[in-house]
Design an enzyme around this catalytic site. Sequence first.
Site, PDB file in Angstrom:
ATOM      1  N   TRP A  84      23.399  -4.425 -11.998  1.00  0.00           N
ATOM      2  CA  TRP A  84      23.704  -4.521 -10.566  1.00  0.00           C
ATOM      3  C   TRP A  84      23.046  -3.419  -9.747  1.00  0.00           C
ATOM      4  O   TRP A  84      22.596  -3.651  -8.628  1.00  0.00           O
ATOM      5  CB  TRP A  84      25.223  -4.574 -10.331  1.00  0.00           C
ATOM      6  N   ASP A  86      28.492   0.927  -4.908  1.00  0.00           N
ATOM      7  CA  ASP A  86      28.906  -0.457  -5.156  1.00  0.00           C
ATOM      8  C   ASP A  86      30.109  -0.421  -6.107  1.00  0.00           C
ATOM      9  O   ASP A  86      29.945  -0.295  -7.313  1.00  0.00           O
ATOM     10  CB  ASP A  86      27.727  -1.230  -5.785  1.00  0.00           C
ATOM     11  N   LYS A  97      36.977  -9.683  -7.934  1.00  0.00           N
ATOM     12  CA  LYS A  97      37.198  -9.135  -9.274  1.00  0.00           C
ATOM     13  C   LYS A  97      38.578  -8.483  -9.380  1.00  0.00           C
ATOM     14  O   LYS A  97      39.438  -8.946 -10.094  1.00  0.00           O
ATOM     15  CB  LYS A  97      36.103  -8.132  -9.621  1.00  0.00           C
TER      16      LYS A  97
HETATM   17  C1  LIG Z   1      28.919  -4.393  -9.566  1.00  0.00           C
HETATM   18  C2  LIG Z   1      28.539  -5.668  -8.897  1.00  0.00           C
HETATM   19  N1  LIG Z   1      27.739  -5.630  -7.827  1.00  0.00           N
HETATM   20  C3  LIG Z   1      27.356  -6.744  -7.190  1.00  0.00           C
HETATM   21  C4  LIG Z   1      27.773  -7.995  -7.617  1.00  0.00           C
HETATM   22  C5  LIG Z   1      27.355  -9.219  -6.865  1.00  0.00           C
HETATM   23  O1  LIG Z   1      28.474  -9.651  -6.161  1.00  0.00           O
HETATM   24  P1  LIG Z   1      28.448 -10.949  -5.200  1.00  0.00           P
HETATM   25  O2  LIG Z   1      28.363 -12.123  -6.085  1.00  0.00           O
HETATM   26  O3  LIG Z   1      29.741 -10.808  -4.472  1.00  0.00           O
HETATM   27  O4  LIG Z   1      27.275 -10.809  -4.295  1.00  0.00           O
HETATM   28  C6  LIG Z   1      28.612  -8.083  -8.721  1.00  0.00           C
HETATM   29  C7  LIG Z   1      29.064  -9.411  -9.192  1.00  0.00           C
HETATM   30  O5  LIG Z   1      29.469  -9.617 -10.280  1.00  0.00           O
HETATM   31  C8  LIG Z   1      29.004  -6.894  -9.371  1.00  0.00           C
HETATM   32  O6  LIG Z   1      29.797  -6.945 -10.435  1.00  0.00           O
END
Ligand SMILES: Cc1ncc(COP(=O)(O)O)c(C=O)c1O
Length: 365
Positions: free
Chosen positions: A102, A174, A198
């Site tokens: 991520w 994040d 989550k």
């Molecule tokens: C740490 C992290 N960042 C970003 C995301 C992307 O999230 P979204 O699907 O809400 O854009 C996720 C999704 O699993 C994540 O776990």
Amino acid sequence: MNQIYNFSAGPAMLPKEVLIKAKKEFCDWNGMGVSIMEISHRSEAFIEVVKQAEENLRELLKIPDNYKILFCHGGARGQFAALPLNLFNPNETVDYVISGYWSKSAAHEALKYCIVNKINILIEKSEHLSVQPINQWSLTNNSKYIHYCPNETIDGIAINSLPNFSNNKIVLADYSSAILSAPLDVNRFGVIYAGTQKNIGPSGITLVIIRNDLLYCEKANRKIIPSILNYNILDKNHSMYNTPSTFAWYLSGMVFKWLKKQGGLLEMKKRNQEKSKLLYDTIDNSSLYINKINPINRSSINIPFKIKKSNLDKIFIKSAEQKGLLFLKGHHSTGGLRASIYNAMPIDGVKKLINFMKDFEYQNK
Ligand SMILES: Cc1ncc(COP(=O)(O)O)c(C=O)c1O
């Protein structure tokens, strides 16, 4: 009935108590004879839901008064673009720490909007994976901002200590999979963002906790920012510039209340540590399962592991499902298995998984 436990990484398990309450009031919310999904986001009744949700979130995270909370659209991925658009200049260098899938994706998106200095902190040595401690990160001197991901949902890597940089760097984080899993010193951050799907509620909302000076910095008025991603516009419109996901907002608010009732974030931290220790001990003491991450860099929320013998993953997943243990398949980018044990996962769910893993190992010696 076989008790079901949901180990999905997200959208993920919600507290049973919250679901039961939502079910009870699904068709008749607040005695209005209609569901909450059928009323205006601008109605007094809904505004009260929003107010309470914000108050409870502020209390849980002890969010200081000089921070605003925005309830945004577009998921965490939307924020991968919103942050650079709102905060950085195109010719500005920004430090992006890479610790997994991520943080890498965030850096990749930011490349469209600024100069990205990627700092790879992963150290991979044969069977071990660790991350450099924060004081060894090779940051650029001229970068005002640093972005990182404290909990890599897919890789199961966590940066467990908080950054504390001497040179006034503004930290952007994040927190999608770690938010509300433990107390957090919000003061250390310029922006914290997290998708709700989550550890909070259903998908549909992204929380952005932003320090006031960043919200109203001059760059926030740049015409190029799509209005729906513009922090300034979102704030002025109380996160209702367009129609928000009202059901996600309502359910997230119920989860905040539930968290307070459980004892708050210190209690969550205690429970999450206890659950994850049980699971990691099972993996480490087995000769069938492996998690190669250095214990100090392990996530207490998303726990990936592999089966050492080949071709057993599918059988493991299928047999687990038959026992009521759902969604243990690892992410398609890594393969293997993963158990996500967010706040809503009771310790009994983890114990049931552990018993299953032990039986499975015995049968596949
Ligand atoms: C740490 C992290 N960042 C970003 C995301 C992307 O999230 P979204 O699907 O809400 O854009 C996720 C999704 O699993 C994540 O776990």
